[in-house]
Design an enzyme around this catalytic site. Structure first.
Site, mmCIF file in Angstrom:
data_model
loop_
_atom_site.group_PDB
_atom_site.id
_atom_site.type_symbol
_atom_site.label_atom_id
_atom_site.label_comp_id
_atom_site.label_asym_id
_atom_site.label_seq_id
_atom_site.Cartn_x
_atom_site.Cartn_y
_atom_site.Cartn_z
ATOM 1 N N VAL A 1 0.887 -1.064 -0.021
ATOM 2 C CA VAL A 1 -0.057 -0.036 0.004
ATOM 3 C C VAL A 1 0.913 1.118 0.110
ATOM 4 O O VAL A 1 1.858 1.209 0.662
ATOM 5 C CB VAL A 1 -0.807 0.052 1.462
ATOM 6 C CG1 VAL A 1 -2.008 1.232 0.990
ATOM 7 C CG2 VAL A 1 -1.788 -1.239 1.430
ATOM 8 N N CYS A 2 0.486 2.199 -0.715
ATOM 9 C CA CYS A 2 1.327 3.461 -0.723
ATOM 10 C C CYS A 2 2.782 3.153 -1.121
ATOM 11 O O CYS A 2 3.096 2.667 -1.769
ATOM 12 C CB CYS A 2 1.191 4.342 0.650
ATOM 13 S SG CYS A 2 1.413 5.894 0.631
ATOM 14 N N THR A 3 3.600 4.001 -0.176
ATOM 15 C CA THR A 3 4.943 3.807 -0.623
ATOM 16 C C THR A 3 5.465 2.547 -0.093
ATOM 17 O O THR A 3 6.808 2.182 -0.074
ATOM 18 C CB THR A 3 5.644 4.879 0.215
ATOM 19 O OG1 THR A 3 5.593 4.991 1.550
ATOM 20 C CG2 THR A 3 5.698 6.070 -0.226
ATOM 21 N N THR B 1 2.233 3.220 -6.732
ATOM 22 C CA THR B 1 2.791 3.773 -5.227
ATOM 23 C C THR B 1 1.766 5.418 -5.176
ATOM 24 O O THR B 1 1.047 5.616 -6.118
ATOM 25 C CB THR B 1 4.129 4.101 -5.158
ATOM 26 O OG1 THR B 1 4.467 4.332 -3.812
ATOM 27 C CG2 THR B 1 4.727 5.293 -6.142
#
Lengths: 268, 268
Positions: free
Chosen positions: A146-148, A166
């Protein structure tokens, strides 16, 4: 005390599982007022072992969004919040979440979910995270982020040439680590599923739940968390913001990422 | 370590605030590996005091969704996770979240966010929750809830005749406690904002952020958590599910609620 697992419709829950769930709930009540020692191994059972990799400074919703979806989707799943250190994980919004096991004490998992952070660079430099992913990632049935969190997967060499996504502010960082950059919200390539920023983890987890347990299980979980989003604004990306606001946000994030990359605390 | 607050665009963040944020971040790093004692009062500052009321068995995303939105929307906000007991709050999906203060040790708040639970009845029977809400609710600038959190507000007598919403499985329970039942996802009536099940807390928090700090702050937060949802299924409500699946889920939830109301553990 009930868990959502407790009211999933019949056929998926055997009597044995129901009894086990009750035991788990009773244990949780006992532990409620204390901080339990991290468990060093997976709880007993035959369910899918899902490791959520957290770290100091993680974004708490990155981890909790998928956790909530997956925990509800299948009552047999065995979930761990892993971190390099034991104890509370202090998130980047200050909330503290319990690490249930340390990376060093935990063998691999069937599914790995890697959380991200507003500043992922300290976690990227912590070899304990990267080494654990490098060792156990290739053996996982699904490898997700998830995300970074996708930057950690990439840093561990797991996304070379793999289409992945990302948070919008960190796309160059992901590409620089060998991934094939996608700007989609959720990207699946074989057994690798990556999500865009923060809230995209819930969408990712629904895809993952369908892959693990079938579409009905995923849909039931979605109805149980009533995920029929109605954000009040069309503002989920900088390009949807009023132009001046979007430009200012992009610029401040560029500055933040550049400074964070070079180790300056707090992006100042 | 950076917080999202650290990269909000310029005008909202004075030098004083930036310095304070840095100090907060440094403190968080120090605490990362330990479990700090609950704070008994609000952190220094002039920002809005937001109390998240949690309890054993709460649904963790109910609390974390709004927390993440509000924490990012304004860097000056002062947030507490309150609970009747100190230590970890064991959620209904087993994740442990730190309570930063106890109800008894905390005076009122400018904003109250009440989390819900798959089984809210133990929390409804805990007079410490209800008494605290009854005392401090009427003095709050905004009174809000997620999921079955609205049942606690109603139990405290704060929703008599007030249009309000809750998780779809608990609508009768809300109406029975005096609220004017709405089936909307987010319902605002004066300074009372209630949300439907679990994931609706993020939508509610964006409305709340706009009310507290203006629409631009809310939109910026939305872009930072990249909240442009793309659920893979149209399954956010039972009526969107395939008919047999929807009927089974409604029926199992009816059974769950009836049994939970009568104190049978785990809805079995």
């Amino acid at each position: 005390m009930a868990e959502f697992d407790g009211f999933l419709p019949g056929p998926r829950l055997s009597r044995r599982l129901l009894l086990r769930s009750t035991a788990v709930a009773a244990g949780a009540l006992t532990l409620a007022a204390t901080v339990p020692a991290p468990r060093s191994s997976w709880p007993d059972g035959e369910g899918v072992r899902i490791a959520f990799l957290g770290f100091t400074g993680m974004t708490v919703l990155d981890l909790v969004g998928p956790w909530q979806v997956l925990r509800i989707a299948d009552g047999t799943a065995r979930l761990h919040v892993l971190a390099a250190d034991s104890g509370l994980i202090r998130s980047d919004s200050a909330m503290g979440v319990e690490a249930t096991a340390t990376l060093a004490g935990t063998p691999g998992a069937d599914v790995i979910v890697v959380a991200g952070a507003a500043n992922p660079f300290p976690a990227l430099r912590d070899r304990r995270n990267i080494d654990w992913l490098r060792e156990h990632g290739p053996k996982a049935r699904y490898l997700t982020s998830v995300c970074t969190g996708s930057l950690l997967l990439a840093e561990a060499g797991l996304l070379n040439g793999v289409p992945a996504t990302t948070h919008w502010a960190f796309r160059e960082e992901l590409a620089a680590r060998g991934a094939h950059l996608s700007t989609e919200r959720v990207v699946r390539h074989g057994n690798v599923i990556t999500a865009a920023g923060v809230s995209a983890g819930m969408d990712m987890a629904l895809h993952l739940a369908a892959a693990l347990w079938g579409q009905e299980a995923a849909m039931r979980a979605q109805a149980l968390i009533e995920y029929a989003p109605e954000p009040p604004f069309a503002a989920g990306h900088p390009e949807q913001l009023p132009p001046a606001l979007g430009a200012a946000l992009r610029e401040s994030m560029r500055t933040h990422v550049a400074k964070a990359r070079h180790g300056q605390p707090h992006g100042l």
